[in-house]
Design a protein around this motif. Sequence first.
Motif, short mmCIF file in Angstrom:
data_model
loop_
_atom_site.label_atom_id
_atom_site.label_comp_id
_atom_site.label_asym_id
_atom_site.label_seq_id
_atom_site.Cartn_x
_atom_site.Cartn_y
_atom_site.Cartn_z
N VAL A 1 0.83 -1.21 0.00
CA VAL A 1 0.00 0.00 0.00
C VAL A 1 0.86 1.26 0.00
N HIS A 2 0.24 2.34 -0.42
CA HIS A 2 0.89 3.66 -0.44
C HIS A 2 0.26 4.50 0.66
N ASP A 3 0.96 4.62 1.77
CA ASP A 3 0.44 5.39 2.90
C ASP A 3 0.38 6.88 2.62
N SER A 4 1.33 7.37 1.83
CA SER A 4 1.40 8.80 1.53
C SER A 4 1.67 9.03 0.05
N GLY B 1 -12.19 10.79 -19.10
CA GLY B 1 -12.57 9.43 -18.73
C GLY B 1 -11.39 8.48 -18.57
N LEU B 2 -10.20 8.90 -18.99
CA LEU B 2 -9.03 8.04 -18.83
C LEU B 2 -8.55 8.07 -17.39
N ILE B 3 -7.72 7.10 -17.02
CA ILE B 3 -7.27 6.90 -15.65
C ILE B 3 -5.78 7.21 -15.54
N LYS B 4 -5.39 8.03 -14.55
CA LYS B 4 -4.00 8.44 -14.36
C LYS B 4 -3.51 7.96 -13.00
N ILE B 5 -2.26 7.49 -12.94
CA ILE B 5 -1.64 7.05 -11.68
C ILE B 5 -1.21 8.27 -10.86
N CYS B 6 -1.54 8.27 -9.56
CA CYS B 6 -1.25 9.39 -8.65
C CYS B 6 -0.25 9.04 -7.56
N CYS B 7 0.47 7.92 -7.71
CA CYS B 7 1.48 7.53 -6.74
C CYS B 7 2.70 7.00 -7.50
N ILE B 8 3.76 6.72 -6.78
CA ILE B 8 4.97 6.19 -7.39
C ILE B 8 5.03 4.69 -7.09
N GLU C 1 8.37 8.24 -2.41
CA GLU C 1 7.49 7.58 -1.45
C GLU C 1 8.28 6.46 -0.79
N LEU C 2 7.98 6.23 0.48
CA LEU C 2 8.62 5.17 1.25
C LEU C 2 7.67 4.01 1.46
N ARG D 1 13.05 0.93 4.61
CA ARG D 1 14.22 0.58 3.80
C ARG D 1 13.98 0.61 2.30
N HIS D 2 12.79 0.94 1.84
CA HIS D 2 12.47 0.91 0.41
C HIS D 2 11.92 2.26 -0.02
N VAL D 3 12.55 2.88 -1.02
CA VAL D 3 12.11 4.17 -1.52
C VAL D 3 11.91 4.08 -3.03
#
Length: 163
Positions: free
Chosen positions: A5-8, A43-50, A113-114, A118-120
Amino acid sequence: MKFIVHDSPVRRGDSNYIARVDLSAFGLPGEVEQLWLQRREDGLIKICCIPFRAYGLSLADTVSLSADGTSVIGVVSKSGRRVLRVLLMPVVNAVTVMNEIIGEVSRLGLLSELSGDRHVAIDVPAGVDVPSLIDIAEREESASRAYWEWADSVPFSAAGSNS
């Protein structure tokens, strides 16, 4: 099933729902990554996280979803961005190295994003070179204290689809 999951998420304010990526196509059976998404006016879908684990996806890429809207199944268009990922091994200096990486990300004006401590995942916009970050990652990898990769080293593939 294990959920990554992406917490932030870096563009949380832009996102309005999540969908998942089955990571079995990338050698991680039983794991899925939940990506934050935004439906654009067209109507297209865009990613908002890394993306942390899914290959071939980046911040602001346009993607297609399954008929039920719960899974990312394809890439419609690339944003031109890349994702640099660094995983630090559980060693004594991991916090110091992560602070060095985050400091360099900040100095360069990049987004990250973390996942855990230990993972970025680092967003690298088109045309931006990051030799200082790669130098840190390569130094740590040479000392067997880290692993790094570009997320586009493998194209996106949805498990169970022909994407």
